[in-house]
Every structure is written in structure tokens, then in C-alpha cells.
Design an enzyme around this catalytic site. Structure first.
Site, PDB file in Angstrom:
ATOM      1  N   ASP A   1     -12.601   0.949  -5.568  1.00  0.00           N
ATOM      2  CA  ASP A   1     -13.501   1.719  -4.646  1.00  0.00           C
ATOM      3  C   ASP A   1     -14.690   2.024  -5.549  1.00  0.00           C
ATOM      4  OD1 ASP A   1     -11.469   1.394  -2.682  1.00  0.00           O
ATOM      5  OD2 ASP A   1     -11.599   3.667  -2.510  1.00  0.00           O
TER       6      ASP A   1
ATOM      7  N   HIS B   1     -10.432   2.670  -8.888  1.00  0.00           N
ATOM      8  CA  HIS B   1     -12.027   2.833  -8.947  1.00  0.00           C
ATOM      9  C   HIS B   1     -12.646   1.987 -10.147  1.00  0.00           C
ATOM     10  CE1 HIS B   1     -10.471   6.510  -6.635  1.00  0.00           C
ATOM     11  NE2 HIS B   1     -11.706   6.618  -6.215  1.00  0.00           N
TER      12      HIS B   1
HETATM   13 ZN   LIG Z   1     -14.648   6.234  -2.534  1.00  0.00          ZN
END
Ligand SMILES: [Zn+2]
Length: 250
Positions: free
Chosen positions: A69, A216
Site C-alpha cells: 500500500d 507497505h
Molecule cells: Zn494506505
């Protein structure tokens, strides 16, 4: 609170029923966990997802999905892509529109490497659900436009809401844009920066059939995530799962 969800093969996966509340900063974008209807965070809880929602994703068998992400990020996204390429592994990248505009060449590479794109909104507003529907729609539309401009012919297939699982205010709007909802079942908590080994351990202990793993590559210093990734892939393989089975589209 816990739910039990029967999955294929008689397996019972216990997942922690959490809705994701959000007080995320730019550096901690997706992982402020809270109980349902609660604004209190419980960041020590390793993952958030209702049992029923695992089945709702429709993933079957021994496949697990890696999702990254908040990119593309100029440093960490190429590192993640290199590692995934070495292992011939595909993932879903949840892109932020503002980042897409800054790094279109990285979007091109993500697509060229065979990964799948997810629309993670234009501004990564953790309070997206509180905004008027037309603004929510605009957040999604501009991100999809940025992706198409960055990598002609490419398009996001999925939608992930910033900082929480998709909410009832947002889900129908994302679906109007032709996007499939993509939540997660395993929160790696990499945003806490607990060290690469701890990130790997959280994932290894939470693996289950159809797991959708939140990681992430953007939104801050993700060097620990990068460092952990080879071990994460080993842990998944050693546990008998296959990587990069993407949730089915509608
Ligand atoms: Zn996010």
C-alpha cells in the site's frame, strides 16, 4: 472479540473481528485498529478482519495474496519489485493518486512486471467515509485517471479504502467505478517498524488459506518491510502456501 470461520479442508481460521478505525498519519496509514463501532485503537492486535469477510473475498485453496500500500515510492517500490521479480512472485499494489502522478515510471514498471493495481484514493484521507459521496467518487476517479495516464492501458482492478476496511459509505461508490473491494485478513503491522524479523513473525503466525496480507511500500520509511520480504516469502512457502493468488474479480 473473535469469530470462527470454517474454510476449505475443514480448517477453522480464527480471525480477530475488528473494523479498522483510523487515526493514521502519513507514516502510519493503514493500521489503526479498533473494535467495531469504537474509536479506540488497539494497535497491539495483530490483524483485523471479520471471519465472514474472508469467505466473502472468495479466495480458495492454499493461495495467499501479498498487497503493498501507499506507493509508488521512489526508493522502496523498486526494491520490492526487484525482490518480487527474483522470486517470480506477483502482488497487488494499492496506489495513491498523488504518488502515481509523481512517479509514473514506477506505475509502468509495476504493470510491466505483471502485478495487479488497486485504487487507494487520491489523497489517502483516513476519514474518507465522512466526506460527501461526490467527493468520495472524485477521490477514486482521479486516482484511476492518474493510473491510466501514467501507464496507458493499465487500470486498477481493486479498491482499498485508506486506513480501514471498506465502509458502507464508500463500498457502493467504489463498485460504481467498477472496482472490486480489497480488504485484508493479515495486518503485518509493518507501519510500526518493529524490525524485519517481527514483521515476518506476525505474518507467519497469521497465515491461513486465502490470506490477504497487508504490507507497505510507501507512506514512510519501509526499509524494514523490504528487509523482511525475502523471509516473508520463505515463511509462506515453508508453510505450504502459494503466493500471489489474487482475489477473484466480480
Ligand atoms: Zn494506505
Amino acid at each position: 472479540m473473535r469469530f470462527s470461520a470454517p474454510l476449505l479442508g475443514g480448517l477453522v481460521v480464527v480471525v480477530i473481528a475488528l473494523s479498522m478505525a483510523n487515526k493514521g498519519s502519513a507514516d502510519e496509514p493503514d493500521t489503526q485498529a479498533a473494535g467495531p463501532q469504537s474509536s479506540e485503537t488497539d494497535a497491539e492486535t495483530p490483524m483485523g478482519r471479520t471471519g465472514g469477510s474472508v469467505a466473502a473475498l472468495g479466495i480458495r485453496g492454499d493461495g495467499v495474496t501479498l498487497t503493498f500500500d501507499d506507493g509508488p515510492h521512489p526508493t522502496h517500490t523498486p526494491q520490492v519489485l526487484d525482490l518480487l521479480a527474483e522470486r517470480r512472485t506477483r502482488a497487488i499494489f494499492c496506489l495513491v493518486g498523488g504518488q502515481v502522478r509523481q512517479h509514473p515510471e514506477l506505475v509502468q514498471r509495476i504493470v510491466a512486471d505483471g502485478h495487479v493495481l488497486c485504487n487507494h484514493t487520491e489523497s489517502h484521507d483516513p476519514n474518507l467515509a465522512a466526506r460527501p459521496p461526490d467527493e468520495i467518487s472524485q477521490e477514486i476517479a482521479t486516482t484511476s485517471e492518474a493510473i491510466s495516464e501514467a501507464a496507458p492501458g493499465a487500470e486498477a482492478r481493486y479498491f482499498r479504502q485508506p486506513a480501514r476496511h471498506v465502509t458502507p459509505e464508500v463500498a457502493p461508490i467504489a463498485e460504481e467505478h467498477g472496482l472490486a473491494i480489497l480488504d485484508w485478513t493479515v495486518d503485518s503491522q509493518d507501519w510500526k517498524k518493529p524490525g524485519a524479523a517481527a514483521i515476518t513473525d506476525v505474518i507467519a503466525e497469521a497465515l491461513h488459506p486465502g490470506a490477504v496480507i497487508l504490507l507497505h511500500d510507501g507512506g514512510g520509511d519501509r526499509s524494514q518491510t523490504v528487509d523482511a520480504l525475502p523471509d516473508i516469502l520463505d515463511a509462506i512457502q515453508n508453510a505450504g502456501y502459494r503466493v500471489a493468488i489474487t482475489p477473484p474479480l466480480p
